[in-house]
Design a protein around this motif. Structure first.
Motif, PDB file in Angstrom:
ATOM      1  N   LEU A 192      41.622  44.114  42.660  1.00  0.00           N
ATOM      2  CA  LEU A 192      42.208  43.795  41.311  1.00  0.00           C
ATOM      3  C   LEU A 192      42.036  42.648  40.823  1.00  0.00           C
ATOM      4  N   ARG A 193      42.159  41.132  42.603  1.00  0.00           N
ATOM      5  CA  ARG A 193      42.075  40.154  42.939  1.00  0.00           C
ATOM      6  C   ARG A 193      40.501  39.997  42.568  1.00  0.00           C
ATOM      7  N   ASP A 194      39.556  40.087  43.303  1.00  0.00           N
ATOM      8  CA  ASP A 194      38.227  40.249  43.450  1.00  0.00           C
ATOM      9  C   ASP A 194      37.611  40.593  42.409  1.00  0.00           C
ATOM     10  N   LEU A 195      38.433  41.634  41.267  1.00  0.00           N
ATOM     11  CA  LEU A 195      37.551  41.587  39.697  1.00  0.00           C
ATOM     12  C   LEU A 195      37.867  40.387  39.009  1.00  0.00           C
ATOM     13  N   PHE A 196      38.934  39.668  39.126  1.00  0.00           N
ATOM     14  CA  PHE A 196      39.307  38.521  38.663  1.00  0.00           C
ATOM     15  C   PHE A 196      38.261  37.307  38.368  1.00  0.00           C
ATOM     16  N   ILE A 197      38.291  37.446  40.107  1.00  0.00           N
ATOM     17  CA  ILE A 197      36.955  36.006  39.954  1.00  0.00           C
ATOM     18  C   ILE A 197      36.095  35.428  40.468  1.00  0.00           C
ATOM     19  N   GLY A 198      35.627  34.948  39.496  1.00  0.00           N
ATOM     20  CA  GLY A 198      34.019  34.919  38.771  1.00  0.00           C
ATOM     21  C   GLY A 198      34.038  36.099  37.993  1.00  0.00           C
ATOM     22  N   SER A 199      35.079  35.763  36.974  1.00  0.00           N
ATOM     23  CA  SER A 199      35.168  36.876  35.837  1.00  0.00           C
ATOM     24  C   SER A 199      34.873  36.394  34.958  1.00  0.00           C
ATOM     25  N   GLU A 200      35.171  34.312  34.514  1.00  0.00           N
ATOM     26  CA  GLU A 200      34.639  33.291  34.104  1.00  0.00           C
ATOM     27  C   GLU A 200      35.389  33.612  32.382  1.00  0.00           C
ATOM     28  N   GLY A 201      36.910  34.395  32.359  1.00  0.00           N
ATOM     29  CA  GLY A 201      37.777  34.020  31.560  1.00  0.00           C
ATOM     30  C   GLY A 201      37.614  35.237  30.600  1.00  0.00           C
ATOM     31  N   THR A 202      36.611  36.037  30.591  1.00  0.00           N
ATOM     32  CA  THR A 202      36.300  37.880  30.158  1.00  0.00           C
ATOM     33  C   THR A 202      37.303  38.586  30.586  1.00  0.00           C
ATOM     34  N   LEU A 203      37.969  39.082  31.363  1.00  0.00           N
ATOM     35  CA  LEU A 203      39.197  39.570  32.189  1.00  0.00           C
ATOM     36  C   LEU A 203      40.549  39.664  31.802  1.00  0.00           C
ATOM     37  N   GLY A 204      40.436  38.835  32.088  1.00  0.00           N
ATOM     38  CA  GLY A 204      42.123  38.077  32.273  1.00  0.00           C
ATOM     39  C   GLY A 204      42.480  36.610  32.379  1.00  0.00           C
ATOM     40  N   ILE A 205      43.103  35.839  32.213  1.00  0.00           N
ATOM     41  CA  ILE A 205      43.603  34.364  32.512  1.00  0.00           C
ATOM     42  C   ILE A 205      44.369  34.268  33.232  1.00  0.00           C
ATOM     43  N   ILE A 206      44.162  33.096  34.472  1.00  0.00           N
ATOM     44  CA  ILE A 206      44.185  33.716  35.514  1.00  0.00           C
ATOM     45  C   ILE A 206      45.483  31.862  35.619  1.00  0.00           C
ATOM     46  N   THR A 207      46.609  32.513  36.349  1.00  0.00           N
ATOM     47  CA  THR A 207      47.321  31.240  35.897  1.00  0.00           C
ATOM     48  C   THR A 207      47.700  31.356  37.065  1.00  0.00           C
ATOM     49  N   ALA A 208      47.759  31.478  38.691  1.00  0.00           N
ATOM     50  CA  ALA A 208      48.319  31.151  39.734  1.00  0.00           C
ATOM     51  C   ALA A 208      47.421  31.544  40.765  1.00  0.00           C
ATOM     52  N   ALA A 209      47.355  31.643  41.673  1.00  0.00           N
ATOM     53  CA  ALA A 209      46.780  31.620  43.256  1.00  0.00           C
ATOM     54  C   ALA A 209      47.867  31.221  44.351  1.00  0.00           C
ATOM     55  N   VAL A 210      47.671  32.176  45.528  1.00  0.00           N
ATOM     56  CA  VAL A 210      47.822  31.675  46.792  1.00  0.00           C
ATOM     57  C   VAL A 210      46.486  31.329  47.571  1.00  0.00           C
ATOM     58  N   MET A 211      45.893  30.646  47.564  1.00  0.00           N
ATOM     59  CA  MET A 211      44.914  29.692  48.751  1.00  0.00           C
ATOM     60  C   MET A 211      45.093  29.691  50.029  1.00  0.00           C
ATOM     61  N   LYS A 212      43.788  29.970  51.162  1.00  0.00           N
ATOM     62  CA  LYS A 212      44.028  29.646  52.361  1.00  0.00           C
ATOM     63  C   LYS A 212      43.582  28.419  52.497  1.00  0.00           C
ATOM     64  N   LEU A 213      44.461  28.085  53.681  1.00  0.00           N
ATOM     65  CA  LEU A 213      44.556  26.368  54.085  1.00  0.00           C
ATOM     66  C   LEU A 213      43.633  26.433  55.701  1.00  0.00           C
ATOM     67  N   TYR A 214      43.675  25.275  56.167  1.00  0.00           N
ATOM     68  CA  TYR A 214      43.132  25.119  57.195  1.00  0.00           C
ATOM     69  C   TYR A 214      43.286  24.039  57.814  1.00  0.00           C
ATOM     70  N   PRO A 215      43.143  24.178  59.308  1.00  0.00           N
ATOM     71  CA  PRO A 215      43.495  22.784  59.776  1.00  0.00           C
ATOM     72  C   PRO A 215      42.939  21.583  60.008  1.00  0.00           C
ATOM     73  N   LEU A 216      43.248  20.712  59.513  1.00  0.00           N
ATOM     74  CA  LEU A 216      42.511  19.339  59.403  1.00  0.00           C
ATOM     75  C   LEU A 216      42.182  19.226  60.825  1.00  0.00           C
ATOM     76  N   PRO A 217      39.952  18.978  60.394  1.00  0.00           N
ATOM     77  CA  PRO A 217      39.496  18.099  61.719  1.00  0.00           C
ATOM     78  C   PRO A 217      40.375  16.834  62.440  1.00  0.00           C
ATOM     79  N   ILE A 218      39.948  16.942  63.600  1.00  0.00           N
ATOM     80  CA  ILE A 218      40.477  15.067  64.417  1.00  0.00           C
ATOM     81  C   ILE A 218      39.240  14.542  63.850  1.00  0.00           C
ATOM     82  N   SER A 219      37.557  14.827  64.097  1.00  0.00           N
ATOM     83  CA  SER A 219      36.845  14.752  63.617  1.00  0.00           C
ATOM     84  C   SER A 219      35.683  15.158  62.716  1.00  0.00           C
TER      85      SER A 219
END
Ligand SMILES: Cc1cc2nc3c(=O)[nH]c(=O)nc-3n(C[C@H](O)[C@H](O)[C@H](O)COP(=O)(O)OP(=O)(O)OC[C@H]3O[C@@H](n4cnc5c(N)ncnc54)[C@H](O)[C@@H]3O)c2cc1C
Length: 471
Positions: A192-219
């Motif tokens: 379902l998640r992938d269905l709403f992503i990229g649907s430009e507000g036509t299938l549902g209203i996204i109110t919150a999300a869990v997003m990935k984080l990555y380590p900050l590069p050193i340089s």
């Protein structure tokens, strides 16, 4: 509509229901000033429960809803139509970061969080939130998800879809789907998640999300290099992919014509490379080992590129200020185009193996048929994504030129895109701008499947109607 507003005021404070023309005005025109609409009201909810109540009320009264974030989209998706009967649901008050989970390397946040603020919050905890684009000071996570935004880090970290693990969505019937899970594996049926992503507000209203984080590069090391043609630019990309692999985090291309436009409007942004090269490439390497390691690697690859005659000049940023200046030069092309006046945008992807022939042939066909046009071609070359934009000949009035040439220019460019098995929308979406082009591009089967999904999830057609697909 009196009853509608009476019911609305039982759960949304009146100061968050904008009905006066002067209050609504800032929400009615898109960033490019290409689309302007009218709205019954602009609503500013602050919780998912309020969003759900609004949707239920709208469903009851058959009022359609245009979800809106930072309103920086390029396809008019967040701009209402001219009927004055739609409401704009702007999510900017839903701007809380709910949680940063250090062990899971995730951030849970509301749709109205401004992208740049998320990057800063993540960095404060020692993390990189890699989504990065020119509008990051005003676009919002909900808008980024709804458009599946790309930007400059896709090459290494993927687009917004690749960064998202879970969503909370208000459906067209006003229910809240709680898909807030920070799981990297979850094969429990349809995604379902992938269905709403990229649907430009036509299938549902996204109110919150869990997003990935990555380590900050050193340089990070940034360089600008000069290439004579697109063939050597792609060979250079392949060389960097081979030698630097996942350390390669940016590979952006700018043609001489696009940098000339930049310099015209922002004279302090002159290209530091000698001799006005036809193609200027901005390359960024990010390292988690040491500054010396990445610098040595960059110098080694550049040396090989010089020896193979892939590049004729290179400038390595000697400090952060200079690296930022290189990135600003790239990002300001969009702003220079806005200063120059209306232009015809094509946000396209082409397989890297066909890019060479696409650019050479399309440039030639366009210049033959529309003498004097300026081809402002730049973009995320590492992803095969070109912003292949057409500005009118110098001295021509942009509005008059576009009125008579927009259709044939789009047709020519899109025919070339199809010939190369590319896409007519790489990262900006469809909105209302490309609604008519979509059917031909997707083909009947895919287009009908999209309509089936829209009918199933939004049977009353109240969520952003006549955007992406019309049912
Ligand atoms: C200078 C500049 C540079 C840019 N560079 C890039 C780039 O490099 N890469 C790129 O991909 N884009 C780029 N963009 C385009 C734009 O910033 C992105 O499309 C961005 O993701 C839009 O976010 P937004 O919050 O402004 O969304 P909006 O413009 O407000 O909305 C976009 C679409 O999403 C829908 N929507 C918004 N919020 C929600 C929600 N919460 N739930 C459901 N639907 C919603 C709207 O209805 C609309 O259809 C650029 C724009 C500018 C002005």
């Amino acid at each position: 509509m009196q009853h509608f507003f009476q019911q609305l005021s039982t759960f949304l404070e009146s100061k968050y229901i904008l009905i006066q023309d002067e209050d609504k005005a800032p929400y009615l025109t898109d960033w490019r000033k290409r689309f302007t609409g009218k709205a019954l009201a602009v609503l500013l909810p602050s919780t998912s429960a309020e969003v759900a109540s609004i949707v239920r009320l709208c469903a009851q009264h058959h009022v359609s809803i245009v979800p809106q974030g930072g309103h920086t989209g390029f396809c008019g998706g967040a701009t209402p139509d001219n009927s004055g009967t739609q409401i704009i649901l702007n999510l900017k008050r839903m701007n809380q970061i709910r949680e940063i989970d250090i062990a899971n390397q995730t951030i849970t946040l509301e749709a109205g969080c401004i992208l740049q603020n998320v990057q800063v919050k993540a960095a404060e905890q020692g993390f990189l939130f890699p989504l990065s684009l020119g509008a990051e000071g005003s676009c919002m996570i909900g808008g980024n998800l709804a458009t599946n935004a790309g930007g400059t880090n896709v090459l290494r970290y993927g687009n917004t879809r690749d960064l998202c693990l879970g969503l909370e969505v208000v459906t067209a019937t006003g229910e809240i789907w709680n898909g807030i899970k920070g799981l990297r594996k979850d094969n429990t049926g349809y995604d379902l998640r992938d269905l709403f992503i990229g649907s430009e507000g036509t299938l549902g209203i996204i109110t919150a999300a869990v997003m990935k984080l990555y380590p900050l590069p050193i340089s990070q090391w940034t360089t600008l290099v000069a290439c004579e043609n697109i063939t050597s630019s792609i060979a250079l990309l392949n060389l960097f992919q081979k030698r630097a692999n996942s350390l390669l985090t940016g590979f952006e291309m700018m043609t001489q014509e696009s940098l000339e436009l930049n310099e015209k409007h922002f004279p302090h942004m002159a290209n530091p490379l000698q001799g006005k090269p036809p193609f200027t490439i901005l390359i960024e390497l990010s390292d988690h080992e040491s500054e010396a390691h990445v610098k040595q690697l960059l110098e080694m690859i550049l040396e090989e590129a010089f020896e193979s005659q892939l590049i004729s000049d290179a400038v390595i940023a000697s400090n952060l200020t200079q690296a930022n200046a290189f990135w600003h030069m790239r990002e300001h092309i969009t702003l220079a185009q806005a200063e120059e006046g209306a232009n015809l945008k094509h946000d396209i992807t082409i397989p890297l193996s066909a890019l060479d022939s696409f650019i050479q042939e399309t440039d030639e066909l366009l210049r033959d048929r529309f003498p004097g046009i300026r081809i402002i071609n730049f973009g995320h070359l590492g992803d095969g994504n070109l912003h292949y934009n057409i500005a009118p000949p110098l001295g021509a009035d942009p509005k008059t030129f576009n009125a008579s040439n927009e259709k044939p220019i789009h047709e020519l460019v899109y025919a070339q895109v199809e010939r190369c098995n590319g896409s007519i929308s790489a990262e900006h979406g469809v909105g209302q701008l490309k609604l008519d082009d979509l059917r031909a591009h997707k083909g009947d089967v895919a287009h009908e499947l999209m309509k089936t999904l829209k009918r199933a999830l939004d049977p009353q057609n109240i969520l952003n109607p006549h955007k992406v697909v019309s049912i």
